[in-house]
Design a protein around this motif. Structure first.
Motif, short mmCIF file in Angstrom:
data_model
loop_
_atom_site.label_atom_id
_atom_site.label_comp_id
_atom_site.label_asym_id
_atom_site.label_seq_id
_atom_site.Cartn_x
_atom_site.Cartn_y
_atom_site.Cartn_z
N ARG A 35 62.71 67.86 31.73
CA ARG A 35 63.26 66.59 32.20
C ARG A 35 62.27 65.84 33.08
NH1 ARG A 35 68.26 70.00 33.38
NH2 ARG A 35 69.36 69.95 31.41
N ALA A 36 61.64 66.56 34.01
CA ALA A 36 60.67 65.92 34.89
C ALA A 36 59.46 65.42 34.09
CB ALA A 36 60.23 66.89 35.98
N ALA A 37 58.99 66.23 33.15
CA ALA A 37 57.86 65.82 32.31
C ALA A 37 58.22 64.60 31.48
CB ALA A 37 57.44 66.98 31.40
N MET A 38 59.45 64.56 30.97
CA MET A 38 59.86 63.43 30.16
C MET A 38 59.95 62.15 31.00
SD MET A 38 60.32 62.42 27.19
CE MET A 38 60.18 64.06 26.47
N ALA A 39 60.32 62.27 32.27
CA ALA A 39 60.32 61.09 33.15
C ALA A 39 58.90 60.54 33.29
CB ALA A 39 60.88 61.47 34.53
N HIS A 40 57.93 61.44 33.40
CA HIS A 40 56.52 61.03 33.49
C HIS A 40 56.08 60.34 32.19
CE1 HIS A 40 52.32 61.10 34.50
NE2 HIS A 40 52.02 61.95 33.55
N VAL A 41 56.47 60.90 31.06
CA VAL A 41 56.11 60.32 29.76
C VAL A 41 56.71 58.93 29.61
CG1 VAL A 41 56.40 60.53 27.26
CG2 VAL A 41 55.79 62.55 28.62
N LEU A 42 58.00 58.79 29.91
CA LEU A 42 58.68 57.50 29.77
C LEU A 42 58.03 56.45 30.66
CD1 LEU A 42 62.42 58.64 29.60
CD2 LEU A 42 61.05 57.67 27.75
N PHE A 43 57.71 56.84 31.89
CA PHE A 43 57.10 55.88 32.82
C PHE A 43 55.81 55.31 32.22
CE2 PHE A 43 54.25 54.62 36.19
CZ PHE A 43 55.06 53.96 37.10
N ASN A 44 54.91 56.18 31.78
CA ASN A 44 53.60 55.72 31.33
C ASN A 44 53.64 55.02 29.98
OD1 ASN A 44 51.30 56.65 33.24
ND2 ASN A 44 52.72 58.37 33.19
N VAL A 45 54.50 55.47 29.08
CA VAL A 45 54.59 54.82 27.76
C VAL A 45 55.19 53.42 27.90
CG1 VAL A 45 55.71 54.90 25.51
CG2 VAL A 45 54.66 56.97 26.45
N VAL B 115 58.97 60.92 43.27
CA VAL B 115 57.62 61.48 43.44
C VAL B 115 56.75 61.14 42.23
CG1 VAL B 115 56.29 63.60 43.76
CG2 VAL B 115 58.51 63.35 44.88
N ILE B 116 57.32 61.20 41.03
CA ILE B 116 56.56 60.90 39.81
C ILE B 116 56.09 59.45 39.82
CG2 ILE B 116 56.79 60.60 37.31
CD1 ILE B 116 58.59 63.14 37.38
N ILE B 117 56.98 58.53 40.24
CA ILE B 117 56.58 57.12 40.33
C ILE B 117 55.44 56.97 41.33
CG2 ILE B 117 57.34 54.82 41.05
CD1 ILE B 117 60.15 55.55 40.03
N GLY B 118 55.60 57.58 42.50
CA GLY B 118 54.56 57.50 43.52
C GLY B 118 53.26 58.13 43.07
N SER B 119 53.36 59.23 42.34
CA SER B 119 52.15 59.91 41.86
C SER B 119 51.36 59.03 40.92
CB SER B 119 52.55 61.22 41.16
OG SER B 119 51.42 61.87 40.65
N ASN B 120 52.05 58.26 40.10
CA ASN B 120 51.36 57.34 39.19
C ASN B 120 50.65 56.22 39.94
OD1 ASN B 120 51.78 57.74 36.07
ND2 ASN B 120 53.68 58.44 37.02
N ILE B 121 51.24 55.79 41.06
CA ILE B 121 50.55 54.80 41.89
C ILE B 121 49.35 55.45 42.58
CG2 ILE B 121 50.77 53.23 43.85
CD1 ILE B 121 53.74 53.00 43.23
#
Length: 501
Positions: free
Chosen positions: A244-254, A87-93
């Motif tokens: 953990r979920a927030a860190m996945a979002h951080v790692l994706f964008n950084v 969901v986090i990957i999709g949300s960024n798209i």
């Protein structure tokens, strides 16, 4: 740039942010049930999770709102961390929808002709739908209109700004110059707490010729990195699942930001060829929308195959909070603003409190109940801490308007939490009383005590509403047997007292 132009520019940003806020908050409440349904059912696999994230974010216009909702489902046990990463990957798209909205509508449509009717219809829905979901839909539509009014003001102010001051003359093509624009994008996003607002300003500035395309692309990268600030703030005092979920979002964008910066010339070349391939009308705003989308697709290509390893890595982090039983595991403060999710989280936390209270009750009726006094005291303190946390969370969740069907659930949850608190308190009192009593020497009394303990334990087992085999009929029958055993034991003890046994 004079003071009047500066104030106009800031006013445009204010209108844009107000519109985004109304849109996001209104849609979160209006689509609460749909949001729950999509996230609960549409994330069985990573591809479906990505599609769900894209769709919801494109509608709600806030990747942060979707990510916090996803965190709420992880906390509630409705989503695994593996599903949440999809969901986090999709949300960024999905957040690229704002770029396309600005590029396609913002520069090709009379914005006031679109915005003012939206505001009028939105306010009509708000006035006629007090306490109903259509009122929140009206808020979202009003926000949509204000969003475009702010965009129109920004376009005008940037046009006036460009006539008097050519910022492009002060931009270079070196790495340091591009890093400066990345930093500007980060700071803008952190200050406004909205990557969508930052992207809209960047696209508008590029579209009116204030900054060149390469510098604007660097600002887009900075806006993507800056959006992680919301997730980083969420980590402070949050539950382990939220971290953990927030860190996945951080790692994706950084990671995507670093790779996109290194590949910036290649990506801009791809942008030009993509625009030609899709036969899109050339222009800086359209090019930046394509660039924004390509960076997110690049991130998807990197993180989708790596999802299992990312989840495995994150599962080993942030363990301390889960080991502290007195700390809430489901009450993330960021989902308190979405009533449907907040009530789900509250119910999950009440299940935990109930489990702890019933555990203490079972301990006190066991043979070693008096010996477990220290553990029972600790459990009572844990329950008290959790009840205070649920009360604070409930008060925060009830701030503002919400549908009556949801509002009724919060006072009920608080009453249930107080019942569990009473259980924990009485259990400790019983243990203390039992510790002060001498063991009966009469075999018949000892046997009656054992049978009473057994019957009490049975009632406690049957009284768990979360048990799959829960049956009110069986519970009522067990309560009747328990009452009979209590009266028998009471009569036996009274006779023993009269006979001085």
């Amino acid at each position: 740039m004079n003071i009047s132009l500066t104030l106009t520019f800031l006013g445009g940003i204010g209108l844009f942010l107000l519109g985004m806020r109304l849109m996001t908050d209104g849609l979160k409440v209006a689509a609460g049930d749909a949001l729950r349904e999509i996230l609960a059912r549409g994330t069985a696999t990573t591809p479906r999770g990505i599609l769900s994230g894209i769709g919801i974010t494109a509608v709600v216009q806030s990747s942060s709102a979707v990510i916090f909702a996803t965190v709420g489902f992880v906390n509630a046990g409705l989503l695994t961390l593996f599903q949440a990463v999809g969901v986090i990957i999709g949300s960024n798209i999905g957040t690229t929808a704002t770029s396309w909205l600005v590029a396609i509508v913002g520069f090709k449509v009379d914005l006031q002709a679109l915005a003012l009717p939206a505001v009028a219809i939105g306010m009509l829905l708000r006035i006629t739908g007090q306490g109903k979901r259509r009122a929140y839909l009206g808020d979202a539509l009003t926000g949509f209109g204000i969003f475009f009014l702010g965009l129109d003001v920004l376009k005008g102010s940037f046009g006036d700004f460009g006539e008097g001051f050519e910022l492009a003359e002060y931009t270079g093509s070196g790495v340091l110059s591009l890093l400066m624009f990345v930093a500007i994008g980060v700071v803008m996003t952190v200050v406004m707490n909205s990557s969508s607002a930052s992207l809209a300003i960047t696209l508008t500035a590029a579209g009116t010729g204030v900054i060149p395309l390469t510098s604007a692309a660097a600002m887009v990268i900075g806006a993507n990195v800056g959006t992680t600030s919301t997730a980083l703030f969420a980590v402070i005092g949050a539950t382990s699942a939220a971290r953990r979920a927030a860190m996945a979002h951080v790692l994706f964008n950084v990671v995507v930001g670093v790779v996109a910066f290194i590949m910036l010339p290649v990506l801009l070349w791809l942008v030009a060829h993509t625009a030609a391939l899709l036969r899109l009308e050339p222009g800086p705003a359209t090019s930046l929308a394509i660039f924004h989308t390509l960076t997110k697709l690049l991130g998807t290509a990197i993180f989708w195959p790596a999802t299992p390893r990312l989840v495995k890595f994150l599962e080993t982090r942030f363990r301390t909070a889960e080991e502290d039983e007195g700390r809430p595991r489901h009450l993330d403060r960021h989902i308190a603003s979405t009533p449907d999710l907040a009530l789900d989280a509250l119910n999950m936390e009440l299940q935990r409190i109930g489990d702890i209270a019933r555990r203490g009750a079972r301990d006190v009726v066991s043979v070693e109940g008096a010996a477990a006094l220290d553990r029972l005291h600790r459990d009572r303190l844990i329950v008290e801490r959790l009840i205070l946390a649920t009360a604070e969370f409930s008060n925060r969740a009830q701030y503002g308007e919400m549908p009556s069907s949801i509002a009724e659930g919060f006072p009920l949850a608080m009453r249930i939490s107080r019942y569990y608190g009473d259980i924990a308190e009485h259990v400790e009192e019983i243990a203390k009383l039992e510790a002060s009593l001498t063991t009966p020497t009469d075999p018949s009394i000892s046997e009656a005590f054992t049978e009473f303990r057994r019957e009490t334990s049975n009632v406690l087992s049957l009284a768990d509403p979360d048990d799959e085999e829960f049956s009110m009929k069986r519970l009522k029958r067990a309560i009747k047997d328990f009452a009979d055993d209590y009266q028998s034991l009471k009569a036996l003890l009274l006779r023993a007292g009269a006979d001085d046994r």
